[in-house]
Enzyme design. Structure first.
Site, PDB file in Angstrom:
ATOM      1  N   ARG A  70       0.789  -1.320   0.101  1.00 25.97           N
ATOM      2  CA  ARG A  70       0.271  -0.529   0.124  1.00 25.97           C
ATOM      3  C   ARG A  70       1.020   1.452   0.025  1.00 25.97           C
ATOM      4  O   ARG A  70       1.818   1.401   1.445  1.00 25.97           O
ATOM      5  CB  ARG A  70      -1.082   0.284   1.346  1.00 25.97           C
ATOM      6  CG  ARG A  70      -1.738   1.567   1.781  1.00 25.97           C
ATOM      7  CD  ARG A  70      -2.499   1.146   2.362  1.00 25.97           C
ATOM      8  NE  ARG A  70      -4.106   0.478   1.830  1.00 25.97           N
ATOM      9  CZ  ARG A  70      -5.124   0.432   2.369  1.00 25.97           C
ATOM     10  NH1 ARG A  70      -5.500   1.026   3.522  1.00 25.97           N
ATOM     11  NH2 ARG A  70      -6.496  -0.268   2.266  1.00 25.97           N
ATOM     12  N   HIS A 106      -7.150   0.754  -6.870  1.00 26.34           N
ATOM     13  CA  HIS A 106      -7.267  -0.522  -5.337  1.00 26.34           C
ATOM     14  C   HIS A 106      -7.888  -1.584  -5.935  1.00 26.34           C
ATOM     15  O   HIS A 106      -9.558  -0.929  -5.707  1.00 26.34           O
ATOM     16  CB  HIS A 106      -8.578   0.266  -4.692  1.00 26.34           C
ATOM     17  CG  HIS A 106      -7.872   0.159  -2.921  1.00 26.34           C
ATOM     18  ND1 HIS A 106      -7.254  -1.394  -2.407  1.00 26.34           N
ATOM     19  CD2 HIS A 106      -9.079   0.126  -1.808  1.00 26.34           C
ATOM     20  CE1 HIS A 106      -7.281  -1.222  -1.650  1.00 26.34           C
ATOM     21  NE2 HIS A 106      -8.759  -0.300  -0.586  1.00 26.34           N
ATOM     22  N   GLN A 138     -10.339  -4.012  -3.791  1.00 22.47           N
ATOM     23  CA  GLN A 138     -11.132  -3.950  -3.064  1.00 22.47           C
ATOM     24  C   GLN A 138     -12.436  -3.528  -4.309  1.00 22.47           C
ATOM     25  O   GLN A 138     -13.419  -4.354  -4.400  1.00 22.47           O
ATOM     26  CB  GLN A 138     -10.944  -2.338  -2.947  1.00 22.47           C
ATOM     27  CG  GLN A 138     -12.368  -1.456  -2.546  1.00 22.47           C
ATOM     28  CD  GLN A 138     -12.616  -1.620  -1.210  1.00 22.47           C
ATOM     29  OE1 GLN A 138     -12.324  -1.631  -0.436  1.00 22.47           O
ATOM     30  NE2 GLN A 138     -13.840  -2.411  -0.639  1.00 22.47           N
ATOM     31  N   ASP A 160     -16.933   6.813  -1.745  1.00 18.85           N
ATOM     32  CA  ASP A 160     -15.785   6.376  -1.283  1.00 18.85           C
ATOM     33  C   ASP A 160     -15.355   7.849  -0.087  1.00 18.85           C
ATOM     34  O   ASP A 160     -16.361   8.854  -0.720  1.00 18.85           O
ATOM     35  CB  ASP A 160     -15.308   5.950  -2.308  1.00 18.85           C
ATOM     36  CG  ASP A 160     -13.783   6.372  -1.513  1.00 18.85           C
ATOM     37  OD1 ASP A 160     -13.810   5.664  -0.274  1.00 18.85           O
ATOM     38  OD2 ASP A 160     -12.178   6.138  -2.048  1.00 18.85           O
ATOM     39  N   CYS A 182     -16.379   1.492   0.250  1.00 15.57           N
ATOM     40  CA  CYS A 182     -15.740   0.232   0.709  1.00 15.57           C
ATOM     41  C   CYS A 182     -15.142   0.496   2.290  1.00 15.57           C
ATOM     42  O   CYS A 182     -13.663  -0.391   2.400  1.00 15.57           O
ATOM     43  CB  CYS A 182     -13.659   1.277  -0.127  1.00 15.57           C
ATOM     44  SG  CYS A 182     -13.895   3.171   0.084  1.00 15.57           S
ATOM     45  N   ARG A 195     -13.385  -9.057   0.666  1.00 10.95           N
ATOM     46  CA  ARG A 195     -11.914  -8.876   0.485  1.00 10.95           C
ATOM     47  C   ARG A 195     -11.090  -9.986   0.810  1.00 10.95           C
ATOM     48  O   ARG A 195     -10.108 -10.628  -0.086  1.00 10.95           O
ATOM     49  CB  ARG A 195     -11.984  -7.643   1.224  1.00 10.95           C
ATOM     50  CG  ARG A 195     -11.869  -5.859   1.306  1.00 10.95           C
ATOM     51  CD  ARG A 195     -11.468  -5.706   0.340  1.00 10.95           C
ATOM     52  NE  ARG A 195     -10.354  -5.387  -0.256  1.00 10.95           N
ATOM     53  CZ  ARG A 195      -9.756  -4.729   0.353  1.00 10.95           C
ATOM     54  NH1 ARG A 195     -10.362  -3.335   0.963  1.00 10.95           N
ATOM     55  NH2 ARG A 195      -8.084  -5.045   0.343  1.00 10.95           N
TER      56      ARG A 195
END
Ligand code: CP
Ligand code: NVA
Length: 325
Positions: A125, A152, A155, A243, A282, A310
């Site tokens: 990340r 991402h 996700q 988001d 998310c 996830r």
């Protein structure tokens, strides 16, 4: 160098030199997978989810190790990957901010080459997507994007799998994205195209997904329609997805962004145009900003399913990238 070491390093027919390994497959964004591979990941994720819920062992990656490198905080990504590796019979090593030499000047390229000598895959990340590109260029093991400023994709795997579960497929499912067109939205736009979803994105002016992302979505199916009117996007939608407005690393832009995103909150008024819509996020959510507490806590959200998925989809991705039986 003693005799034993030189003999094992050079003469053994059983050992492989990492320099001679074929290039690894990376997962820097969702379109690194073919449509068939995406379908295979979802199929495996479904099997792994059933096995997990039934308490059935599924250690298909025994003795494998995943390095997890984080430049930013995380709850879901870290814990879902770490527990996922345990359940697959492997192990995960957490490398948080300021725990490696990366924060003290060691180049990404050197870190990638060293980690490749220890672990079977690296999940990272990062702030700058280019750091992931550099890591992938130098790693001899798969590199997985655990969120960058551009994308991402892990996700997106969970999001698409959740939509598939909710609607029994992707055909004729209309999705409205409401909010910032950045990392989560960008990977979702490409993934939605690959899955065949009908996607409309409402962002404030200046916050649209990048042109190259829209071009990649077009290449893999269909670019989303991008508008600046959230009500128009939500009208009749089956799914409304949002988001945060202020992403990690954007704290200094907070005041400006709160002003720019006025009118883009997912609340009961906006959802009046889509009374049956399922609401996705998310997470983490900022109640009172991009979504109201009432909507987030209502029974129309599937945010906890998204969060759980996830783990199942990432386990399936790792099984695919590492060639599990
Ligand atoms: N959605 C997501 O990536 O959550 P974390 O930041 O908690 O990992
Ligand atoms: N856009 C958000 C997503 C968090 C999972 C961020 O980058 O902070």
């Amino acid at each position: 160098m003693n005799e034993y070491a030189s003999e094992t390093a050079t003469d053994s027919t059983d050992s492989t030199d990492p320099n001679d390994e074929p290039p690894a497959s990376h997962f820097l964004d969702v379109d690194n997978l073919s449509d068939d591979e995406l379908a295979e990941v979802f199929s495996t994720a479904g099997e792994l989810k059933v096995a997990h819920r039934a308490g059935k062992p599924h250690a298909v990656l025994p003795n494998r190790t995943l390095a997890m490198l984080f430049e930013k905080p995380s709850t879901r990504t870290r814990v879902s990957f770490e527990t996922g590796m345990t359940q697959l019979g492997g192990h995960a090593v957490y490398l948080g901010p300021d725990t490696t030499h990366l924060d003290h000047g060691e180049p990404v390229a050197d870190t990638a080459r060293a980690l490749s000598r220890y672990v079977d895959a690296v999940m990272a990340r990062v702030f700058d997507h280019d750091a992931l590109e550099s890591m992938a260029a130098h790693a001899s093991v798969p590199v997985v994007n655990g969120l960058s400023d551009d994308a991402h994709p892990c996700q997106t795997l969970a999001d698409l799998f959740t939509i598939y579960e909710q609607f029994g497929g992707f055909e004729d499912v209309e999705v409205a994205w409401v909010g910032d067109g950045n990392n989560v939205a960008q990977s979702f736009a490409v993934g939605a195209a690959m899955a065949g979803l009908d996607l409309t994105m409402a962002t404030p002016e200046g916050y649209e997904p990048d042109d190259d992302v829209l071009a990649r979505a077009d290449e893999r199916g269909c670019a989303p329609e991008v508008v600046h009117d959230p009500e128009a996007a939500v009208e009749g939608a089956d799914v409304v997805y949002t988001d945060v407005w202020v992403s990690m690393g954007e704290e200094e832009e907070r005041e400006a962004k709160l002003g720019d995103f006025e009118g883009f909150q997912v609340n009961d008024d906006l959802l009046a145009g889509a009374p049956e819509a399922t609401v996705m996020h998310c997470l983490p959510a900022h109640r009172g900003e991009e979504i109201t507490a009432d909507v987030l806590e209502s029974d129309r959200t599937v945010v906890w399913e998204q969060a759980e998925n996830r783990m199942h989809t990432q386990k399936a991705l790792l099984a695919h990238l590492l060639g599990a039986e």
